[in-house]
Design a protein around this motif. Structure first.
Motif, mmCIF file in Angstrom:
data_model
loop_
_atom_site.group_PDB
_atom_site.id
_atom_site.type_symbol
_atom_site.label_atom_id
_atom_site.label_comp_id
_atom_site.label_asym_id
_atom_site.label_seq_id
_atom_site.Cartn_x
_atom_site.Cartn_y
_atom_site.Cartn_z
ATOM 1 N N PHE A 117 0.836 -1.209 0.000
ATOM 2 C CA PHE A 117 0.000 0.000 0.000
ATOM 3 C C PHE A 117 0.871 1.261 0.000
ATOM 4 N N MET A 118 1.835 1.310 0.910
ATOM 5 C CA MET A 118 2.704 2.481 1.010
ATOM 6 C C MET A 118 3.501 2.669 -0.281
ATOM 7 N N ARG A 119 4.004 1.526 -0.790
ATOM 8 C CA ARG A 119 4.813 1.588 -1.999
ATOM 9 C C ARG A 119 3.997 2.150 -3.161
ATOM 10 N N THR A 120 2.742 1.695 -3.243
ATOM 11 C CA THR A 120 1.871 2.156 -4.331
ATOM 12 C C THR A 120 1.668 3.664 -4.246
ATOM 13 N N ILE A 121 1.362 4.126 -3.041
ATOM 14 C CA ILE A 121 1.094 5.562 -2.866
ATOM 15 C C ILE A 121 2.354 6.375 -3.194
ATOM 16 N N ILE A 122 3.482 5.954 -2.638
ATOM 17 C CA ILE A 122 4.723 6.712 -2.859
ATOM 18 C C ILE A 122 5.106 6.670 -4.344
ATOM 19 N N ALA A 123 4.971 5.479 -4.946
ATOM 20 C CA ALA A 123 5.314 5.371 -6.365
ATOM 21 C C ALA A 123 4.385 6.247 -7.198
ATOM 22 N N ALA A 124 3.098 6.289 -6.835
ATOM 23 C CA ALA A 124 2.155 7.121 -7.596
ATOM 24 C C ALA A 124 2.531 8.600 -7.466
ATOM 25 N N ILE A 125 2.961 8.989 -6.260
ATOM 26 C CA ILE A 125 3.393 10.388 -6.077
ATOM 27 C C ILE A 125 4.628 10.656 -6.944
ATOM 28 N N CYS A 126 5.562 9.694 -6.955
ATOM 29 C CA CYS A 126 6.778 9.869 -7.758
ATOM 30 C C CYS A 126 6.441 9.966 -9.246
ATOM 31 N N VAL A 127 5.537 9.080 -9.694
ATOM 32 C CA VAL A 127 5.144 9.119 -11.108
ATOM 33 C C VAL A 127 4.532 10.484 -11.430
ATOM 34 N N THR A 128 3.709 10.996 -10.494
ATOM 35 C CA THR A 128 3.074 12.297 -10.714
ATOM 36 C C THR A 128 4.126 13.407 -10.829
ATOM 37 N N ILE A 129 5.091 13.379 -9.907
ATOM 38 C CA ILE A 129 6.126 14.426 -9.935
ATOM 39 C C ILE A 129 6.958 14.309 -11.216
ATOM 40 N N PHE A 130 7.301 13.070 -11.552
ATOM 41 C CA PHE A 130 8.077 12.840 -12.768
ATOM 42 C C PHE A 130 7.321 13.367 -13.992
ATOM 43 N N ASN A 131 6.034 13.049 -14.049
ATOM 44 C CA ASN A 131 5.208 13.504 -15.166
ATOM 45 C C ASN A 131 5.117 15.022 -15.216
ATOM 46 N N LEU A 132 5.022 15.614 -14.040
ATOM 47 C CA LEU A 132 4.912 17.073 -13.952
ATOM 48 C C LEU A 132 6.167 17.718 -14.541
ATOM 49 N N ILE A 133 7.318 17.180 -14.149
ATOM 50 C CA ILE A 133 8.591 17.733 -14.634
ATOM 51 C C ILE A 133 8.709 17.534 -16.142
ATOM 52 N N LEU A 134 8.255 16.380 -16.608
ATOM 53 C CA LEU A 134 8.354 16.073 -18.035
ATOM 54 C C LEU A 134 7.360 16.899 -18.856
ATOM 55 N N CYS A 135 6.165 17.073 -18.322
ATOM 56 C CA CYS A 135 5.081 17.647 -19.132
ATOM 57 C C CYS A 135 5.026 19.167 -19.092
#
Lengths: 370, 304
Positions: B84-102
């Motif tokens: 559960f924690m991993r999913t949430i943290i990974a989703a936050i990371c994906v969001t930040i990564f996407n934000l920087i990319l997009c």
């Protein structure tokens, strides 16, 4: 305050692909001057301003500010500040943050910035309005904030791109006076872009009149208005009646023009064209509506024009008579209203009279379109 | 007030159209959104009975996520909590990564590109999304595979001696998740940035601001509503993704949705699955609200 920093344009060309926006402009703007570029929209005046501010690189030629070549220096490094046509205030920042944005970039503390903002707000007569958002201000107030924001950067040259065009007439006239006063107070060079000859004439020390990328004439307001060097300047700056014809005789600095429909008329040759107009040349002669008056019917001579009255109108401060004119254009006569009685001339032939010094002849050329 | 709104609504849309709209919207919100969630909530609060009967209300299913099965050796359900924690943290990371990319893409589309260039660029972004999500995930799996293009290139250039296992390292998963939702990040941002008056950028530059300062002070504050709606969508969808983790996830890495899926499908324990799903949904909403509070975004701005 020193005499201010001058701006020089040397052989400035600006091209967009095949289109030439500015053609070989040479302008010397004295430090501390209020200098206007006046011309119809699309004549390249904004392009010149953008090349001075650094948003646009000239295709050829140089822009010098204070004698320094500005080539390769970006807009954020030039000693200029630009006031945009739509002002471009930052909508999410408060008025005081807007005004002191240039200080924020230099790392000034909030306290310093607050203090400077208050000083500038006092200067633009908006004391205590620093905490408002730009959207809470009226058009004229926004205008002043934009001026304060530009002045806060302490530029040597302030560039203004038709900043009054969005305001209503009364406010525009008021802001003219205000701008001129601010300019005198801060003593820096103002370069002002406008298509409104009233603005240019009332505020400027010198005016450059532009047409389709070419500067036709540079001079102070009186020169540009009274002594135009081209047909375009004569017809663009203020109202003017045109008489087309050919030069029949040169008498020193006067010319006798054989006009197409009003016979031979005498006129002063504009200063820039003296010695350059020859017998037989196509010419245009201009007389202002207020320089014409009604003469006794039947009088004739080289400073009388006979024409049929189409219609008349009462404008308050003047009484206007429109007669048949040259090339489909009417001749307008303005008689100042001093309480005298006006008789109705509609449909009649009348004779108009002018003094030679009030008529000016230039070589035939393109006229400004209304 | 409410009557006034209804009256206006009917005046604007007409009787037939107005009624039709109201019915459709109520159906959408009521039957398609609220009812399924309510029944999910109901399931999650009931005792699981293998016979298919309806059990009594209990918090047992939620207890299971935290403490694990009764009589288990660990005091807490470490396995599921970790996922559960991993999913949430990974989703936050994906969001930040996407934000920087997009953000640069959205800025380019919104302020720099004009006319034909803009249309071609937008099309290039959109066309890959004509391909089904699962196919795209498999394509990425191939590209990131041991004999895939990326390994081949890296080995060919002499950077690697032997293939790197991008899938075990979860790099393929994050790339897949990031790629899956790029458009959802780009377009809300593009929409807002496009409406920013270019003169403001020039004014800031004219007043001496370097490029990064223009972004920090002018563009990003203005684009905040677009950034937050893009980030919300990417976060919610990443945390709730199933296909990408299923296909691109390494053998040892579970996504929380996969556990939910297992409870529903393999375990047949809908009550347990529902409880896990409700926990995921509620946590995601709380996280989004917390971020909105942190960055001072109003709910009303999101729709902009």
């Amino acid at each position: 305050m020193s005499a201010g920093v001058g701006v020089n344009l040397e052989n400035l060309w600006i091209r967009f692909g095949d289109f030439v926006a500015v053609r070989d402009a040479n302008v010397n703007i004295n430090g501390g001057d209020f200098f206007s570029f006046l011309g119809p929209s699309g004549c390249g005046k904004t392009t010149i301003l953008r090349s001075v501010s650094g948003f646009l690189d000239p295709s050829e030629g140089r822009v010098l500010i204070g004698g320094n070549d500005m080539a390769g220096i970006g807009p954020n490094k030039r000693p200029t500040a630009l006031i945009f046509q739509n002002l471009a205030l930052f909508p999410l920042m408060k008025v005081w943050e807007n005004i002191t944005f240039s200080m924020e970039i230099k790392g000034a503390s909030a306290k310093e910035r607050r203090k400077r903002a208050d000083e500038l707000l006092d200067m633009i007569a908006l004391p205590g309005q620093g905490d408002k958002l730009p959207s809470e201000l009226s058009g004229g107030q926004k205008q002043r904030v934009a001026i304060a924001r530009a002045l806060c950067a302490e530029p040597d040259v302030l560039l203004l791109d038709e900043p009054l065009s969005a305001l209503d007439l009364k406010l525009r006239q008021h802001m003219r006076t205000e701008l001129r006063e601010i300019q005198k107070r801060v003593g820096i060079t103002f370069i002002y872009i406008t298509h409104d000859q009233g603005e240019a004439l009332t505020m400027s020390d010198n005016i450059a009149v532009m047409k389709a990328g070419i500067i036709d004439q540079i001079g102070d307001g009186k020169t540009v208005y009274n002594d135009p060097s081209t047909a375009f300047v004569a017809s663009f700056v203020g109202e003017n009646n045109v008489f087309r014809g050919k030069v029949k005789e040169i008498r020193g600095d006067e010319a006798l023009i054989a006009t197409n429909r009003s016979g031979d008329l005498v006129s002063r040759i504009s200063t820039a064209n003296q010695g350059k107009m020859n017998v037989g040349d196509e010419a245009m002669m201009f007389i202002r509506p207020e320089a014409l008056s009604i003469a006794e019917t039947g009088t004739s001579g080289d400073h009388f024009v006979t024409a049929k009255v189409n219609h008349e109108e009462f404008e308050g401060n003047s009484f206007n008579i429109f007669t048949e004119g040259d090339g489909g254009k009417e001749i307008k006569v303005s008689i100042p209203n001093l309480g005298q009685t006006f008789e109705d001339h509609t449909g009649q032939q009348i004779t108009l009279e002018y003094e030679t010094q009030n008529a000016v002849a230039v070589p035939a050329g393109e006229l400004a379109t209304e | 007030m409410k009557n006034g709104f209804l009256k206006n609504f009917y005046q604007h849309n007409g009787k037939v159209m107005g009624t039709a709209l109201l019915v459709i919207i109520s159906f959408w919100i009521g039957v398609l959104i609220i009812l399924p969630q309510l029944s999910m909530l109901d399931y999650s609060l009931r005792e699981y009975l293998p016979s298919g009967e309806v059990g009594d209300y209990t918090l047992k299913n939620y207890r299971h996520l935290i403490y694990g099965a009764e009589g288990a050796s660990d005091p807490y359900n470490y396995v599921d909590l970790k996922v559960f924690m991993r999913t949430i943290i990974a989703a936050i990371c994906v969001t930040i990564f996407n934000l920087i990319l997009c953000y640069p893409i959205a800025f380019f589309l919104g302020q720099v590109a004009k006319g034909m260039k803009l249309r071609v660029f937008a099309l290039l972004l959109i066309i890959p999304y004509w391909i089904n999500e699962i196919l795209r995930a498999f394509a990425l799996k191939i590209i990131f595979g041991a004999t895939g293009m990326i390994n081949a290139v890296l080995i060919g250039m002499g950077i690697l001696d032997e293939p790197f296992d991008f899938i075990r390292a979860d790099i393929a998963l994050y790339a897949g998740l990031g790629y899956a939702y790029i458009l959802l990040m780009v377009f809300p941002m593009y929409n807002v940035i496009e409406s920013l008056d270019g003169n403001q950028i020039e004014a800031a530059r004219d007043l001496g601001a370097p490029w990064w300062r223009i972004h920090a002070r002018i563009v990003i504050p203005y684009a905040k509503p677009g950034i937050s709606s893009g980030a919300t969508m990417v976060f919610m969808l990443s945390a709730g993704a199933l296909a990408a983790p299923q296909i691109l996830g390494g053998p040892s890495s579970l996504w929380f949705t996969q556990i939910i899926y297992q409870w529903f499908n393999d375990g047949g324990n809908w009550s347990q699955g529902a409880a896990y799903a409700i926990v995921l949904l509620t946590s995601c909403i709380i996280i989004v609200l917390a971020f909105m509070k942190l960055f001072k975004v109003n709910m009303g701005d999101i729709g902009k």
